[in-house]
Design a protein around this motif. Structure first.
Motif, PDB file in Angstrom:
ATOM      1  N   MET A 121      44.498  68.930  62.971  1.00  0.00           N
ATOM      2  CA  MET A 121      43.529  68.386  62.287  1.00  0.00           C
ATOM      3  C   MET A 121      43.603  67.745  61.115  1.00  0.00           C
ATOM      4  N   GLU A 122      44.317  68.306  60.265  1.00  0.00           N
ATOM      5  CA  GLU A 122      44.756  67.779  58.943  1.00  0.00           C
ATOM      6  C   GLU A 122      45.668  66.587  59.049  1.00  0.00           C
ATOM      7  N   ASP A 123      46.611  66.597  60.003  1.00  0.00           N
ATOM      8  CA  ASP A 123      47.405  65.442  60.104  1.00  0.00           C
ATOM      9  C   ASP A 123      46.450  64.016  60.625  1.00  0.00           C
ATOM     10  N   ILE A 124      45.728  64.509  61.613  1.00  0.00           N
ATOM     11  CA  ILE A 124      44.879  63.425  62.374  1.00  0.00           C
ATOM     12  C   ILE A 124      43.821  62.754  61.229  1.00  0.00           C
ATOM     13  N   ASN A 125      43.290  63.594  60.438  1.00  0.00           N
ATOM     14  CA  ASN A 125      42.311  63.221  59.392  1.00  0.00           C
ATOM     15  C   ASN A 125      42.898  62.460  58.220  1.00  0.00           C
ATOM     16  N   LEU A 126      44.284  62.745  58.124  1.00  0.00           N
ATOM     17  CA  LEU A 126      45.019  62.023  56.666  1.00  0.00           C
ATOM     18  C   LEU A 126      45.814  60.857  57.110  1.00  0.00           C
ATOM     19  N   HIS A 127      47.177  61.157  56.985  1.00  0.00           N
ATOM     20  CA  HIS A 127      47.933  59.921  57.318  1.00  0.00           C
ATOM     21  C   HIS A 127      48.529  59.817  58.644  1.00  0.00           C
ATOM     22  N   PHE A 128      48.456  60.991  59.369  1.00  0.00           N
ATOM     23  CA  PHE A 128      48.765  60.981  60.997  1.00  0.00           C
ATOM     24  C   PHE A 128      50.121  60.224  61.157  1.00  0.00           C
ATOM     25  N   THR A 129      50.264  59.290  61.707  1.00  0.00           N
ATOM     26  CA  THR A 129      51.549  58.587  62.275  1.00  0.00           C
ATOM     27  C   THR A 129      51.699  57.454  61.665  1.00  0.00           C
ATOM     28  N   GLY A 130      50.808  56.950  60.572  1.00  0.00           N
ATOM     29  CA  GLY A 130      50.944  55.699  59.903  1.00  0.00           C
ATOM     30  C   GLY A 130      50.406  54.619  60.203  1.00  0.00           C
ATOM     31  N   ASP A 131      49.523  54.653  61.325  1.00  0.00           N
ATOM     32  CA  ASP A 131      48.878  53.288  61.835  1.00  0.00           C
ATOM     33  C   ASP A 131      48.109  52.631  60.863  1.00  0.00           C
ATOM     34  N   PHE A 132      47.445  53.382  60.105  1.00  0.00           N
ATOM     35  CA  PHE A 132      46.589  52.684  59.116  1.00  0.00           C
ATOM     36  C   PHE A 132      47.315  52.063  57.995  1.00  0.00           C
ATOM     37  N   HIS A 133      48.397  52.631  57.605  1.00  0.00           N
ATOM     38  CA  HIS A 133      49.045  52.152  56.616  1.00  0.00           C
ATOM     39  C   HIS A 133      49.938  50.860  57.026  1.00  0.00           C
ATOM     40  N   ALA A 134      50.390  50.806  58.187  1.00  0.00           N
ATOM     41  CA  ALA A 134      50.887  49.593  59.091  1.00  0.00           C
ATOM     42  C   ALA A 134      49.917  48.319  58.835  1.00  0.00           C
ATOM     43  N   ILE A 135      48.672  48.736  59.246  1.00  0.00           N
ATOM     44  CA  ILE A 135      47.657  47.823  59.395  1.00  0.00           C
ATOM     45  C   ILE A 135      47.477  47.417  57.872  1.00  0.00           C
ATOM     46  N   SER A 136      47.289  48.118  56.955  1.00  0.00           N
ATOM     47  CA  SER A 136      47.118  47.695  55.498  1.00  0.00           C
ATOM     48  C   SER A 136      48.191  46.746  55.170  1.00  0.00           C
ATOM     49  N   ALA A 137      49.473  47.072  55.254  1.00  0.00           N
ATOM     50  CA  ALA A 137      50.535  46.366  54.834  1.00  0.00           C
ATOM     51  C   ALA A 137      50.746  45.359  55.638  1.00  0.00           C
ATOM     52  N   ALA A 138      50.255  45.052  56.661  1.00  0.00           N
ATOM     53  CA  ALA A 138      50.440  43.921  57.492  1.00  0.00           C
ATOM     54  C   ALA A 138      49.276  42.699  56.771  1.00  0.00           C
ATOM     55  N   THR A 139      48.097  43.416  56.822  1.00  0.00           N
ATOM     56  CA  THR A 139      46.918  42.496  56.235  1.00  0.00           C
ATOM     57  C   THR A 139      47.336  42.149  54.710  1.00  0.00           C
ATOM     58  N   ASN A 140      48.077  42.882  53.785  1.00  0.00           N
ATOM     59  CA  ASN A 140      48.311  42.379  52.628  1.00  0.00           C
ATOM     60  C   ASN A 140      49.518  41.478  52.520  1.00  0.00           C
ATOM     61  N   THR A 141      50.314  41.979  53.300  1.00  0.00           N
ATOM     62  CA  THR A 141      51.550  40.911  53.521  1.00  0.00           C
ATOM     63  C   THR A 141      51.002  39.265  53.872  1.00  0.00           C
ATOM     64  N   LEU A 142      50.206  39.378  54.513  1.00  0.00           N
ATOM     65  CA  LEU A 142      49.794  38.089  55.090  1.00  0.00           C
ATOM     66  C   LEU A 142      48.846  37.464  53.761  1.00  0.00           C
ATOM     67  N   ALA A 143      48.113  38.306  53.239  1.00  0.00           N
ATOM     68  CA  ALA A 143      47.400  37.600  51.897  1.00  0.00           C
ATOM     69  C   ALA A 143      48.212  37.124  50.868  1.00  0.00           C
ATOM     70  N   SER A 144      49.527  37.853  50.613  1.00  0.00           N
ATOM     71  CA  SER A 144      50.749  37.468  49.751  1.00  0.00           C
ATOM     72  C   SER A 144      51.083  36.020  50.310  1.00  0.00           C
ATOM     73  N   ILE A 145      51.470  36.041  51.691  1.00  0.00           N
ATOM     74  CA  ILE A 145      52.179  34.573  52.206  1.00  0.00           C
ATOM     75  C   ILE A 145      51.394  33.727  51.651  1.00  0.00           C
ATOM     76  N   ILE A 146      49.832  33.932  52.161  1.00  0.00           N
ATOM     77  CA  ILE A 146      48.821  32.613  51.853  1.00  0.00           C
ATOM     78  C   ILE A 146      48.917  32.486  50.241  1.00  0.00           C
ATOM     79  N   ASP A 147      48.989  33.415  49.379  1.00  0.00           N
ATOM     80  CA  ASP A 147      48.869  32.933  47.965  1.00  0.00           C
ATOM     81  C   ASP A 147      50.207  32.375  47.491  1.00  0.00           C
ATOM     82  N   ASN A 148      51.222  32.810  47.981  1.00  0.00           N
ATOM     83  CA  ASN A 148      52.628  32.538  47.662  1.00  0.00           C
ATOM     84  C   ASN A 148      52.470  30.793  48.328  1.00  0.00           C
TER      85      ASN A 148
END
Length: 556
Positions: A121-148
């Protein structure tokens, strides 16, 4: 007087089976299993290409309009899955991953509760396997590429004022709704007004949840529209040569996550879009993978049937060609009394008049599910305060309304508390009859109006000035035949969260239309719904702690 254990204490006291054993129970081959420790794993979809599908019957679990008292939709689904397992059905669960926003905010996680949970339960509700982190990283990488790109000469002629791509973060943070980037002089980029979206509502989250393969994921990422040129032409991530890097960041996140229920039923937990501001369903890959290994697949859609249920049928089922064999509408006596006007602090007091007045909310959700060609069953999730007279009324109401109803007590009894519900759902299976509500080929306006009239019972749709401009952009660029995701308050059939019960004859106010060309749909923002929530006055984060031995407490 004994103190009732919390959800996290119940979960921590439960001995988990090794994830290899859970995979073996489901029939998942060893070659496809990518363990993350001993109690969770990812399943490599490329290793399942030769696995013949079991073509499991899909049961969609949805609910009434949510109330502050809570209805327990995920809890009922998990208990129902364990009940099906106890009845001898080969059962697999497909659920969304919890977002850190609600976990730290007010709603809570999405791992169920009591003796009807998915674990760890704790893993699932917190970082789990990192899927949300990957999505955030990809989203923000695209934003930085646009700005650059703009900073380095802007060969694509992108208008900084018309960049529509936003960064994301998986927390509720109202201070990030509107920000200015690029301050500090020429070496720090081009100043621009922008904002943050919560990760659960980001387009890359939607893309993850609808992609069917790595190839499809890469195509969708490349199809993302990030903004417009000075000439008004759309610019895609592919034109920025960004899709390769984004796919690399998202590669592992594409594989579904495997965990277990307290009853030992295999559960895929993958993807986590909200249903009030996104499309509200777990990944298509997780559901399709579950179908390969289960005779019955229990899956959910966020919030009520007017939001998540509609999007499951009109978006996910359309894209994935899914046939829904059964549907469960989760309701409580408390929720119907609340819709009948009873104050939240009085919901534990018997009030048949409020119950009779409020059951129209449940009626509307049942009627709406029927429009998709599915035969719904009402799961009456029992609470300690429900009186016999109130339970008798609900049974009489169901008989008169012509809908099957089964009580359940999964929080306290787990799967054993949903055996009657499981049998009732099984008795009401249909095959090959589920359908969508509208045809996107009729155009975006027709799609929105069909949902507004048929499900919300609105008399009209009103487009604000920004929405009218967006509508023309959509038509000019050939996107008018995309299906639509309506972002709307979860508390009402209207866009007014205070209009409880089953309002009719109202106006749906569309203020903005957002093309999500990678995901393949148009988002219609209505009322004052926002894509970045804020924390409540007393956030759940204030109660969470860690003991000196590393045990998490206060999670739920």
């Amino acid at each position: 007087m004994t103190t009732q254990p919390s959800d996290v204490e119940i979960a921590q006291a439960h001995p988990l089976k090794p994830i290899t054993e859970i995979a073996a129970t489901a029939g998942i081959p060893d070659a496809a299993l990518i363990p993350y420790g001993t109690t969770k794993a990812k399943v490599d979809i490329t290793a399942l290409q030769d696995v013949e599908p079991a073509e499991g019957k899909i049961v969609l679990v949805t609910g009434v309009s949510p109330t502050p008292a809570g209805e327990g939709k995920s809890t009922v689904l998990i208990g129902l899955a364990d009940a099906f397992s106890q009845l001898g059905e080969r059962t697999v669960v497909a659920l969304r991953e919890p977002s850190q926003g609600p976990v730290m905010g007010i709603k809570g996680g999405a791992a169920g509760g009591g003796y009807s949970q998915i674990v760890p339960m704790e893993d699932i509700n917190l970082h789990f396997t990192g899927d949300f982190h990957a999505i955030s990283a990809a989203t923000n990488t695209l934003a930085s590429i646009i700005d650059n790109h703009i900073h380095q000469g802007n060969d694509l002629n992108i208008d900084p004022r018309k960049v529509t791509w936003q960064r994301c973060i998986d927390v509720n943070d109202r201070a990030l709704r509107n920000v200015v980037t690029g301050l500090g002089g020429p070496t720090h980029g081009v100043p621009a007004e922008t904002g943050f979206t919560i990760t659960a509502a980001s387009e890359i989250m939607a893309i993850l949840c609808l992609a069917t393969s790595l190839k499809d994921l890469k195509k969708r990422l490349g199809d993302i529209t990030i903004g417009f040129t000075y000439d008004g032409e759309p610019v895609t991530a592919r034109q920025l040569q960004a899709e390769g890097a984004l796919t690399a960041l998202m590669r592992d996140a594409l594989n579904p996550n495997l965990v277990q229920t307290l009853g030992g039923t295999p559960a895929f937990v993958h993807g986590g879009p909200f249903a009030n501001i996104a499309h509200g369903c777990n990944t298509l890959l997780a559901t399709q993978t579950a179908q390969k290994f289960g005779d019955v697949v229990l899956t959910e859609a966020g919030f009520g049937a007017d939001l998540g249920g509609e999007k499951f049928m009109d978006i996910k089922s359309r894209f994935g060609g899914l046939d829904v064999a059964g549907a469960v509408v989760v309701a409580t006596i408390r929720s119907q009394k609340y819709n009948g006007g009873q104050a939240r602090e009085d919901l534990t007091t018997e009030n048949l008049e409020a119950l009779k007045a409020g059951v129209i909310n449940l009626e509307r959700h049942v009627e709406n599910i029927r429009k998709f060609g599915v035969k719904p069953v009402v799961a009456l999730n029992l609470f300690w305060s429900d009186t016999q007279a109130e339970r008798d009324f609900m049974r009489e109401w169901a008989e008169g309304f012509g809908v099957a109803l089964a009580e359940c007590s999964v929080w306290s009894d787990g799967g054993a508390g949903a055996l009657d519900l499981a049998q009732t759902v099984r008795d009401n299976f249909v095959k090959g009859e589920s359908k969508q509500l509208y045809d996107p080929a009729a155009g975006i306006e027709a799609s929105i109006e069909t949902i507004a009239h048929e499900l919300y019972r609105a008399s009209s749709v009103e487009y604000g000035p920004k929405a009218k401009k967006d509508l023309q952009y959509i038509k000019d660029n050939g996107w008018e035949e995309f299906p639509v995701v309506i972002s709307k308050t979860q508390y009402s059939f209207s866009d007014d969260p205070t209009a409880l019960g089953a309002p009719m004859g109202h106006t749906l106010h569309v203020r903005e239309l957002l093309p999500r060309t990678g995901a393949g749909f148009i988002v219609a923002l209505t009322g004052d719904v926002m894509t970045m929530p804020g924390l409540p006055k007393e956030p759940a984060a204030n109660r969470i702690d860690v003991t000196q031995d590393g045990t998490i407490s206060g999670l739920f």
